[in-house]
Design a protein around this motif. Sequence first.
Motif, PDB file in Angstrom:
ATOM      1  N   LEU A   1      -3.984   8.696  -4.720  1.00  0.00           N
ATOM      2  CA  LEU A   1      -5.129   9.199  -3.966  1.00  0.00           C
ATOM      3  C   LEU A   1      -6.096   8.063  -3.618  1.00  0.00           C
ATOM      4  N   THR A   2      -6.300   7.159  -4.551  1.00  0.00           N
ATOM      5  CA  THR A   2      -7.154   6.001  -4.287  1.00  0.00           C
ATOM      6  C   THR A   2      -6.568   5.169  -3.150  1.00  0.00           C
ATOM      7  N   ALA A   3      -5.279   4.877  -3.218  1.00  0.00           N
ATOM      8  CA  ALA A   3      -4.616   4.089  -2.174  1.00  0.00           C
ATOM      9  C   ALA A   3      -4.656   4.826  -0.837  1.00  0.00           C
ATOM     10  N   MET A   4      -4.435   6.125  -0.860  1.00  0.00           N
ATOM     11  CA  MET A   4      -4.445   6.909   0.380  1.00  0.00           C
ATOM     12  C   MET A   4      -5.827   6.923   1.023  1.00  0.00           C
ATOM     13  N   ASN A   5      -6.855   7.073   0.222  1.00  0.00           N
ATOM     14  CA  ASN A   5      -8.214   7.072   0.770  1.00  0.00           C
ATOM     15  C   ASN A   5      -8.566   5.715   1.377  1.00  0.00           C
ATOM     16  N   GLN A   6      -8.154   4.640   0.726  1.00  0.00           N
ATOM     17  CA  GLN A   6      -8.404   3.302   1.263  1.00  0.00           C
ATOM     18  C   GLN A   6      -7.699   3.117   2.604  1.00  0.00           C
ATOM     19  N   GLU A   7      -6.457   3.541   2.674  1.00  0.00           N
ATOM     20  CA  GLU A   7      -5.701   3.402   3.917  1.00  0.00           C
ATOM     21  C   GLU A   7      -6.262   4.298   5.018  1.00  0.00           C
ATOM     22  N   ARG A   8      -6.703   5.492   4.644  1.00  0.00           N
ATOM     23  CA  ARG A   8      -7.301   6.386   5.638  1.00  0.00           C
ATOM     24  C   ARG A   8      -8.571   5.770   6.208  1.00  0.00           C
ATOM     25  N   ASP A   9      -9.398   5.199   5.345  1.00  0.00           N
ATOM     26  CA  ASP A   9     -10.629   4.535   5.803  1.00  0.00           C
ATOM     27  C   ASP A   9     -10.303   3.363   6.723  1.00  0.00           C
ATOM     28  N   ARG A  10      -9.289   2.586   6.355  1.00  0.00           N
ATOM     29  CA  ARG A  10      -8.891   1.449   7.182  1.00  0.00           C
ATOM     30  C   ARG A  10      -8.382   1.923   8.548  1.00  0.00           C
ATOM     31  N   LEU A  11      -7.561   2.954   8.554  1.00  0.00           N
ATOM     32  CA  LEU A  11      -7.048   3.508   9.815  1.00  0.00           C
ATOM     33  C   LEU A  11      -8.184   4.055  10.674  1.00  0.00           C
ATOM     34  N   SER A  12      -9.134   4.738  10.056  1.00  0.00           N
ATOM     35  CA  SER A  12     -10.269   5.288  10.809  1.00  0.00           C
ATOM     36  C   SER A  12     -11.076   4.172  11.456  1.00  0.00           C
ATOM     37  N   ALA A  13     -11.299   3.089  10.730  1.00  0.00           N
ATOM     38  CA  ALA A  13     -12.037   1.950  11.293  1.00  0.00           C
ATOM     39  C   ALA A  13     -11.266   1.325  12.451  1.00  0.00           C
TER      40      ALA A  13
ATOM     41  N   ALA B   1       0.835  -1.205   0.000  1.00  0.00           N
ATOM     42  CA  ALA B   1       0.000   0.000   0.000  1.00  0.00           C
ATOM     43  C   ALA B   1       0.867   1.251   0.000  1.00  0.00           C
ATOM     44  N   ILE B   2       1.942   1.211   0.775  1.00  0.00           N
ATOM     45  CA  ILE B   2       2.847   2.369   0.820  1.00  0.00           C
ATOM     46  C   ILE B   2       3.487   2.570  -0.541  1.00  0.00           C
ATOM     47  N   ALA B   3       3.874   1.479  -1.174  1.00  0.00           N
ATOM     48  CA  ALA B   3       4.508   1.571  -2.496  1.00  0.00           C
ATOM     49  C   ALA B   3       3.582   2.220  -3.521  1.00  0.00           C
ATOM     50  N   GLN B   4       2.285   2.047  -3.360  1.00  0.00           N
ATOM     51  CA  GLN B   4       1.336   2.682  -4.275  1.00  0.00           C
ATOM     52  C   GLN B   4       1.320   4.199  -4.089  1.00  0.00           C
ATOM     53  N   MET B   5       1.717   4.655  -2.913  1.00  0.00           N
ATOM     54  CA  MET B   5       1.718   6.088  -2.641  1.00  0.00           C
ATOM     55  C   MET B   5       3.051   6.754  -2.964  1.00  0.00           C
ATOM     56  N   VAL B   6       4.117   5.974  -3.021  1.00  0.00           N
ATOM     57  CA  VAL B   6       5.460   6.527  -3.203  1.00  0.00           C
ATOM     58  C   VAL B   6       5.610   7.371  -4.465  1.00  0.00           C
ATOM     59  N   PRO B   7       5.108   6.919  -5.618  1.00  0.00           N
ATOM     60  CA  PRO B   7       5.329   7.733  -6.823  1.00  0.00           C
ATOM     61  C   PRO B   7       4.830   9.168  -6.695  1.00  0.00           C
ATOM     62  N   CYS B   8       3.745   9.381  -6.000  1.00  0.00           N
ATOM     63  CA  CYS B   8       3.254  10.748  -5.883  1.00  0.00           C
ATOM     64  C   CYS B   8       4.096  11.561  -4.909  1.00  0.00           C
ATOM     65  N   MET B   9       4.901  10.891  -4.088  1.00  0.00           N
ATOM     66  CA  MET B   9       5.784  11.591  -3.162  1.00  0.00           C
ATOM     67  C   MET B   9       7.044  12.074  -3.865  1.00  0.00           C
ATOM     68  N   THR B  10       7.433  11.376  -4.923  1.00  0.00           N
ATOM     69  CA  THR B  10       8.687  11.706  -5.586  1.00  0.00           C
ATOM     70  C   THR B  10       8.483  12.531  -6.855  1.00  0.00           C
ATOM     71  N   GLU B  11       7.712  12.009  -7.770  1.00  0.00           N
ATOM     72  CA  GLU B  11       7.496  12.686  -9.050  1.00  0.00           C
ATOM     73  C   GLU B  11       6.022  12.617  -9.419  1.00  0.00           C
ATOM     74  N   PRO B  12       5.208  13.473  -8.799  1.00  0.00           N
ATOM     75  CA  PRO B  12       3.777  13.381  -9.083  1.00  0.00           C
ATOM     76  C   PRO B  12       3.437  13.753 -10.526  1.00  0.00           C
ATOM     77  N   ASN B  13       2.473  13.044 -11.061  1.00  0.00           N
ATOM     78  CA  ASN B  13       1.855  13.425 -12.319  1.00  0.00           C
ATOM     79  C   ASN B  13       0.389  13.044 -12.194  1.00  0.00           C
ATOM     80  N   MET B  14      -0.398  13.320 -13.193  1.00  0.00           N
ATOM     81  CA  MET B  14      -1.843  13.126 -13.092  1.00  0.00           C
ATOM     82  C   MET B  14      -2.209  11.665 -12.785  1.00  0.00           C
ATOM     83  N   ASP B  15      -1.649  10.721 -13.540  1.00  0.00           N
ATOM     84  CA  ASP B  15      -1.980   9.307 -13.324  1.00  0.00           C
ATOM     85  C   ASP B  15      -1.517   8.827 -11.955  1.00  0.00           C
ATOM     86  N   ARG B  16      -0.292   9.180 -11.599  1.00  0.00           N
ATOM     87  CA  ARG B  16       0.241   8.767 -10.302  1.00  0.00           C
ATOM     88  C   ARG B  16      -0.568   9.367  -9.164  1.00  0.00           C
TER      89      ARG B  16
END
Length: 122
Positions: free
Chosen positions: A81-93, A61-76
Amino acid sequence: MRIGELSARTGASRRSLRYYEQQGLLVSTRSPSGQRSYDDEHVQRVALVQAFLAAGMSSRAIAQMVPCMTEPNMDRARQALTAMNQERDRLSATIDSLAAARAALDHLIDVNRNFLATVADD
């Protein structure tokens, strides 16, 4: 800095740092002799990875977020964002479950404390 210094500055073992690289969570540059090289930005990245892992996020899950931390582009950014929202929901639960467990434990502590106080008065 070399892997030993990064390890000392972050508290992560050299083995963990190599694992982070294997999983795509951290990227080092290599010297001509093949030694890993890191900069101050890597210290912050390792701290972030450690915080995410401690919160129960998988390295995948972290690896899915890494590309936007280094070289963000629209697809990344969309994928991250999808991975981050899923993880945020999981953490909230998880937080909600932990809070409920703590409340139940607090109740049992109060019940037992009151019982012991009643018995001690007799």
